[in-house]
Design a protein around this motif. Structure first.
Motif, PDB file in Angstrom:
ATOM      1  N   ASN A 199       0.824  -1.213   0.000  1.00 40.72           N
ATOM      2  CA  ASN A 199       0.000   0.000   0.000  1.00 40.72           C
ATOM      3  C   ASN A 199       0.858   1.263   0.000  1.00 40.72           C
ATOM      4  O   ASN A 199       0.547   2.250  -0.676  1.00 40.72           O
ATOM      5  CB  ASN A 199      -0.926   0.005   1.220  1.00 40.72           C
ATOM      6  N   ALA A 212       0.949   4.080  -2.874  1.00 44.18           N
ATOM      7  CA  ALA A 212       0.580   5.470  -2.584  1.00 44.18           C
ATOM      8  C   ALA A 212       1.628   6.449  -3.104  1.00 44.18           C
ATOM      9  O   ALA A 212       1.291   7.548  -3.563  1.00 44.18           O
ATOM     10  CB  ALA A 212       0.393   5.652  -1.080  1.00 44.18           C
ATOM     11  N   GLY A 249       3.544   9.520   0.691  1.00 38.23           N
ATOM     12  CA  GLY A 249       2.526   9.700  -0.338  1.00 38.23           C
ATOM     13  C   GLY A 249       1.548  10.813   0.002  1.00 38.23           C
ATOM     14  O   GLY A 249       1.733  11.562   0.968  1.00 38.23           O
ATOM     15  N   ILE A 292      -4.127   9.694   3.433  1.00 33.90           N
ATOM     16  CA  ILE A 292      -5.471   9.118   3.375  1.00 33.90           C
ATOM     17  C   ILE A 292      -6.464  10.207   3.764  1.00 33.90           C
ATOM     18  O   ILE A 292      -6.369  10.772   4.854  1.00 33.90           O
ATOM     19  CB  ILE A 292      -5.592   7.926   4.339  1.00 33.90           C
ATOM     20  N   THR A 327       2.156   9.294   5.974  1.00 30.00           N
ATOM     21  CA  THR A 327       1.181   8.303   6.433  1.00 30.00           C
ATOM     22  C   THR A 327       1.933   7.214   7.193  1.00 30.00           C
ATOM     23  O   THR A 327       2.919   6.674   6.689  1.00 30.00           O
ATOM     24  CB  THR A 327       0.416   7.681   5.254  1.00 30.00           C
TER      25      THR A 327
END
Length: 476
Positions: free
Chosen positions: A378, A382, A408, A411, A461
């Motif tokens: 993930n 990202a 990244g 979210i 993140t």
């Protein structure tokens, strides 16, 4: 009311859960159910125990809690008459049905209690259409989750295998090329040795040359790592020295001699040992010696890389190892990162910040590797082609913390509360199943009695996994 007392039809009808039932159904409930009283502060039922009864509150107040990290965390408290709990899913005929939370009486409380099997019979017999819909929803989602979860694991494994194959191909190809070149160098060395030993060298000079050969091999191991500019200057110096003494093709020999740690002073010893007439043959023979040693080192390095990659793959898959074991989490992280090396873009910088003082922990190693795989995949997705992936370990009180951080876009706050829901994904249709984080959550929280959290702002993140340092994992 007293324990063991039966309710009347009107009393059962006054409970909102049963208010739409007919008299026959209400009478059946009065015959199957009983009143039970619980003292203030006493346990009604406990999370994880077999779910044998369905409870409806008649009087008093109750508190519901869930177990988190060994502590009971209260999630609700109410005195509303008619609220229910306990064997709420008994009608699905699940085997090994257990209570999914803990219920305590805050004040002295009375309950209308139905045995789980009677409650299940009533729901299935009285509401067949609703049961078909519930079963379709429950079992359909469960089966879909199982199938898609397995598919996601296979896709992740296929992607990692492709990267691993690429990584294995590089050292394997290097070893094959070095072996072919080594065969040529050994043949050339035999030829040069025959020219040297054709009678022109006396025994003492030949022994001296062999001693120089051994010294040349030793120099390879201690050869300094030169910068490209320093290496080029050294090669020019050796090439000039060789040409001044009539050794042809000095420019071709110099790179190997420099890589092997040879300098002008050492070549002067060779000239003194064999004399001017045999200097070229001796230098070429010694160059072949250095070249073969360098090639063997290259083969050794390539085979070591292959062995390391195979070891990482074995650590990742946990082949031939017990499912539950005491493991060093850093070994698991390094194995997973090694599997990702082939699919990590060149613009991604990897940072490891490990606290090596952390002790090994009891864990299901292969399943934790699945968690690292999901989080790292993930993070890479990202960031795209550029960014920094940070993998960090630390102690957090009586738990071990593993953080996977990326740079990244972050979210969005609106979707953050839903990221651990099954089938929820922000990726386009067909690109994500929405099960990666759900699987990770279940492995960490349910199987290892740990926790997984996320903090996210644009450019930073962090997924934080917390695992018990000593406690046995939960397997239910």
């Amino acid at each position: 009311m007293t324990t063991g007392e039966r309710l009347t039809v009107d009393e059962v009808r006054s409970l909102f859960l049963f208010e739409s039932l007919d008299d026959v159904q209400l009478r059946w409930l009065t015959e199957q159910g009983r009143v039970e009283r619980r003292a203030a502060g006493s346990l009604v039922y406990a999370e994880g125990e077999p779910a044998t009864c369905f409870f409806v509150l008649l009087r008093g107040a109750v508190a519901m809690s869930r177990r988190v990290h060994g502590d009971d965390v209260e999630v609700s408290r109410t005195d509303q008459r008619g609220v229910y709990g306990g064997a709420t899913q008994a009608y699905l005929d699940e085997q090994d049905q257990v209570y999914r939370n803990t219920l305590r009486a805050v004040d002295e409380a009375d309950f209308f209690v139905l045995p789980a099997e009677d409650f299940a019979h009533a729901v299935r017999a009285w509401f067949p259409m609703a049961m078909h819909l519930l079963e379709g929803l429950f079992f359909g989602m469960r089966d879909s989750q199982t199938i898609i979860g397995e598919r996601e694991r296979l896709l992740a494994l296929g992607s990692l295998s492709a990267g691993l194959t690429h990584e294995l191909n590089n050292p394997a190809g290097a070893a094959v090329r070095a072996t072919a070149t080594l065969r040529e160098r050994v043949a050339g060395m035999r030829h040069k040795l025959a020219m040297i030993a054709d009678g022109r060298l006396d025994g003492r000079a030949l022994h001296g040359l062999v001693a120089l050969q051994e010294e040349a091999v030793a120099r390879v191991a201690d050869a300094p790592q030169l910068s490209p500019m320093a290496a080029a200057d050294a090669e020019d110096t050796l090439s000039d020295w060789l040409e001044e003494r009539g050794v042809g093709g000095g420019w071709d020999l110099a790179p190997t001699l420099v890589a092997g740690g040879v300098d002008v002073d050492w070549l002067a010893k060779v000239a003194e040992t064999v004399g001017p007439a045999d200097l070229e043959a001796a230098v070429r023979w010694l160059t072949y010696t250095l070249d073969t040693e360098l090639l063997m080192r290259e083969i050794g390095d390539a085979v070591t890389r292959i062995s390391g990659l195979v070891g990482a793959a074995k650590q990742y898959s946990q082949l031939d190892r017990a499912p539950h074991q005491v493991v060093d989490v850093h070994d698991l992280l390094d194995a997973t990162l090694a599997m990702f090396k082939g699919k990590t873009p060149a613009g991604i910088r990897l940072v490891r910040e490990y606290d090596r003082s952390l002790p090994p922990i009891p864990a299901y190693a292969a399943e934790l590797n699945q968690v690292w795989t999901n989080l790292i995949d993930n993070a890479l997705g990202a960031m795209g082609e550029k960014g920094t992936l940070t993998v960090r370990t630390a102690r957090d009180s009586d738990r071990l913390a593993v953080e996977v951080a990326d740079t990244g876009p972050g979210i969005p706050a609106a979707v953050r509360p839903r990221i651990f829901e099954p089938f929820f994904t922000t990726k386009p249709v067909g690109e994500g199943t929405g099960l990666g984080l759900d699987i990770s959550y279940r492995i960490v929280v349910r199987k290892h009695h740990g926790d997984i959290r996320v903090e996210s702002v644009p450019g930073a993140t962090v997924f934080r996994v917390l695992l018990p340092l000593t406690a046995e994992p939960i397997t239910t």
